[in-house]
Design a protein around this motif. Structure first.
Motif, PDB file in Angstrom:
ATOM      1  N   MET A 352      -3.845  -2.682   8.100  1.00 12.29           N
ATOM      2  CA  MET A 352      -3.580  -3.718   7.096  1.00 12.29           C
ATOM      3  C   MET A 352      -4.226  -5.058   7.417  1.00 12.29           C
ATOM      4  N   GLY A 353      -4.756  -5.197   8.634  1.00  8.13           N
ATOM      5  CA  GLY A 353      -5.493  -6.416   8.941  1.00  8.13           C
ATOM      6  C   GLY A 353      -6.767  -6.540   8.136  1.00  8.13           C
ATOM      7  N   GLU A 354      -7.176  -5.456   7.496  1.00  8.41           N
ATOM      8  CA  GLU A 354      -8.406  -5.445   6.703  1.00  8.41           C
ATOM      9  C   GLU A 354      -8.156  -5.804   5.234  1.00  8.41           C
ATOM     10  N   TYR A 355      -6.896  -6.043   4.871  1.00 12.58           N
ATOM     11  CA  TYR A 355      -6.542  -6.237   3.468  1.00 12.58           C
ATOM     12  C   TYR A 355      -6.361  -7.718   3.141  1.00 12.58           C
ATOM     13  N   PRO A 356      -6.628  -8.100   1.908  1.00 14.96           N
ATOM     14  CA  PRO A 356      -6.446  -9.502   1.515  1.00 14.96           C
ATOM     15  C   PRO A 356      -4.973  -9.823   1.302  1.00 14.96           C
ATOM     16  N   PRO A 357      -4.598 -11.089   1.364  1.00 15.44           N
ATOM     17  CA  PRO A 357      -3.209 -11.453   1.041  1.00 15.44           C
ATOM     18  C   PRO A 357      -2.917 -11.162  -0.421  1.00 15.44           C
ATOM     19  N   LEU A 358      -1.645 -10.999  -0.733  1.00 11.42           N
ATOM     20  CA  LEU A 358      -1.276 -10.800  -2.120  1.00 11.42           C
ATOM     21  C   LEU A 358      -1.551 -12.080  -2.921  1.00 11.42           C
ATOM     22  N   PRO A 359      -1.934 -11.949  -4.182  1.00 10.59           N
ATOM     23  CA  PRO A 359      -2.152 -13.143  -4.984  1.00 10.59           C
ATOM     24  C   PRO A 359      -0.857 -13.923  -5.197  1.00 10.59           C
ATOM     25  N   VAL A 360      -0.978 -15.225  -5.166  1.00 11.95           N
ATOM     26  CA  VAL A 360       0.200 -16.077  -5.383  1.00 11.95           C
ATOM     27  C   VAL A 360       0.529 -16.084  -6.874  1.00 11.95           C
ATOM     28  N   PRO A 361       1.764 -15.735  -7.245  1.00 13.70           N
ATOM     29  CA  PRO A 361       2.089 -15.720  -8.679  1.00 13.70           C
ATOM     30  C   PRO A 361       2.031 -17.122  -9.282  1.00 13.70           C
ATOM     31  N   GLU A 362       1.528 -17.188 -10.482  1.00 11.55           N
ATOM     32  CA  GLU A 362       1.431 -18.474 -11.151  1.00 11.55           C
ATOM     33  C   GLU A 362       2.812 -18.977 -11.554  1.00 11.55           C
ATOM     34  N   LYS A 363       3.008 -20.292 -11.361  1.00 14.57           N
ATOM     35  CA  LYS A 363       4.273 -20.897 -11.732  1.00 14.57           C
ATOM     36  C   LYS A 363       4.317 -21.065 -13.249  1.00 14.57           C
ATOM     37  N   LYS A 364       5.498 -20.766 -13.797  1.00 11.09           N
ATOM     38  CA  LYS A 364       5.654 -20.915 -15.243  1.00 11.09           C
ATOM     39  C   LYS A 364       5.711 -22.398 -15.597  1.00 11.09           C
ATOM     40  N   LYS A 365       4.973 -22.739 -16.638  1.00  6.55           N
ATOM     41  CA  LYS A 365       4.972 -24.143 -17.088  1.00  6.55           C
ATOM     42  C   LYS A 365       6.267 -24.450 -17.824  1.00  6.55           C
ATOM     43  N   SER A 366       6.811 -25.615 -17.479  1.00  8.45           N
ATOM     44  CA  SER A 366       8.050 -26.025 -18.170  1.00  8.45           C
ATOM     45  C   SER A 366       7.721 -26.545 -19.566  1.00  8.45           C
ATOM     46  N   SER A 367       8.570 -26.247 -20.485  1.00  2.92           N
ATOM     47  CA  SER A 367       8.316 -26.668 -21.889  1.00  2.92           C
ATOM     48  C   SER A 367       8.767 -28.099 -22.111  1.00  2.92           C
TER      49      SER A 367
END
Length: 367
Positions: A352-367
């Motif tokens: 697993m040292g050969e794998y990229p980090p998981l993508p950071v989930p985008e924060k939901k924009k507040s309305s």
């Protein structure tokens, strides 16, 4: 001593590493299923305590980077945090799946419910996560089914069978369903036909429609009862829980210094049902007192039984942990001495040292 991932891996880039990985899977499908190290190597590993610092401390204590990290994973949990630990430690994962809540120890789902499809959402989640990222992993579902203290076991500690939804029959059916779905590699029609062939209902995804096909995950399935049974009563020995060669890639068992019944271990190794499978010691440890002799004996036994290709030390967890290797300096020194052998590689070729980090989930924009 540094336990960083080798520079040839770090500097190669995630895209190159994954491309090499996929190429390897295309040219060596059999190796991708068993994931056995090249002869005469044995993969040494350690249990996951939920911290890369704990892993690094253990590696320093035994003088070698463990190639494997075994994570104990309650049914339904996300793999995201475990993925990052596997990646940061540069290990190949062993995913031990439990049907007990890790906090309360209450049963989450019974073997019969798993067999009949009540847990398919989780199994589909595992298949998708492992296949999508091409993760070479060992999957160990519901280990020690013949240990009465496990909620998925077939017998009570007084020797009476639990029966009903916890019988060895339902354990075997649950194991087969887990293996079929997590491996994947079939169309929906194909997976339903496979399940029907063993008397089980079709795929049962409740969170949306069933997928048209399941991708093939490059995983290896480990079946791992105790070598003798706890309690030792008729009907609770390993063979009663054998799901069949079709569903198993490795035969594994656990062996502790508290119960050093070598006769049982030898009998397990030579059992005709799984004698063509590589063998794993999915958990082993000393407990209660320093026992360097046990380490010496176990490593010698491994050398004399060449189908044994995996050796995972259970380092325990929690404040009253009696398995912590820190408590046993003579044992740790003996293990350090034995692990100097070149037959215990520090890294699996694809880890697993050969794998990229998981993508950071985008924060939901507040309305």
């Amino acid at each position: 001593m540094s336990w960083r991932i080798p520079s040839s891996i770090r500097n190669g880039g995630a895209a190159v590493a994954l491309a090499l990985l996929l190429a390897a899977l295309l040219v060596a499908p059999a190796a991708a299923r068993t994931l056995v190290p090249p002869k005469p190597n044995v993969f040494f590993g350690v249990s996951d305590r939920g911290s890369t610092a704990d892993f690094t401390e253990f590696a320093g204590m035994v003088g070698k980077h463990p190639a494997l990290l075994e994570t104990f994973h309650p049914w339904g949990n996300s793999l995201n945090k475990a993925y990052e630990r596997w990646r940061e430690t540069g290990t190949r994962p062993v995913l031990a799946i439990s049907s007990a809540d890790d906090q309360t120890l209450a049963e989450i789902i019974t073997p019969e419910q798993i067999a009949l499809g009540a847990g398919d959402d989780y199994l589909l989640q595992l298949n998708d996560f492992l296949a999508k990222r091409g993760i070479l992993a060992y999957v160990r579902p519901l280990g020690e089914p013949n240990r009465c203290l496990n909620v998925w076991s077939g017998f009570n500690c007084d020797g009476t069978p639990k029966g009903g939804e916890h019988s060895p029959y339902w354990y075997k059916q649950a194991f087969r369903r887990i293996s079929a779905i997590v491996r994947g590699g079939q169309t929906l029609e194909g997976i339903d036909a496979t399940l029907a062939e063993i008397g089980l209902p079709p795929l049962n995804r409740t969170k949306g429609p069933n997928p048209e096909a399941l991708p093939e995950a490059p995983v290896s399935i480990i079946w791992s009862p105790l070598p003798g049974g706890s309690p030792r009563v008729k009907g609770n020995f390993p063979g009663n829980y054998w799901p069949g060669s079709r569903w198993v890639d490795w035969a594994g068992t656990d062996f502790y210094s508290e119960y050093p019944v070598w006769k049982d271990l030898n009998r397990f190794y030579t059992a005709p049902q799984w004698r063509n499978k590589p063998m794993a010691l999915t958990e082993w440890a000393v407990s209660g007192q320093d026992e360097p002799k046990f380490v010496k004996q176990l490593v010698a036994w491994t050398v004399k039984h060449p189908r044994t290709r995996m050796l995972v030390y259970y380092n325990g967890f929690g404040p009253s942990n009696t398995y912590d290797l820190n408590l046993y300096p003579e044992t740790a020194n003996m293990l350090r001495l034995k692990l100097r052998r070149p037959t215990f590689p520090e890294y699996a070729e694809y880890n697993m040292g050969e794998y990229p980090p998981l993508p950071v989930p985008e924060k939901k924009k507040s309305s």
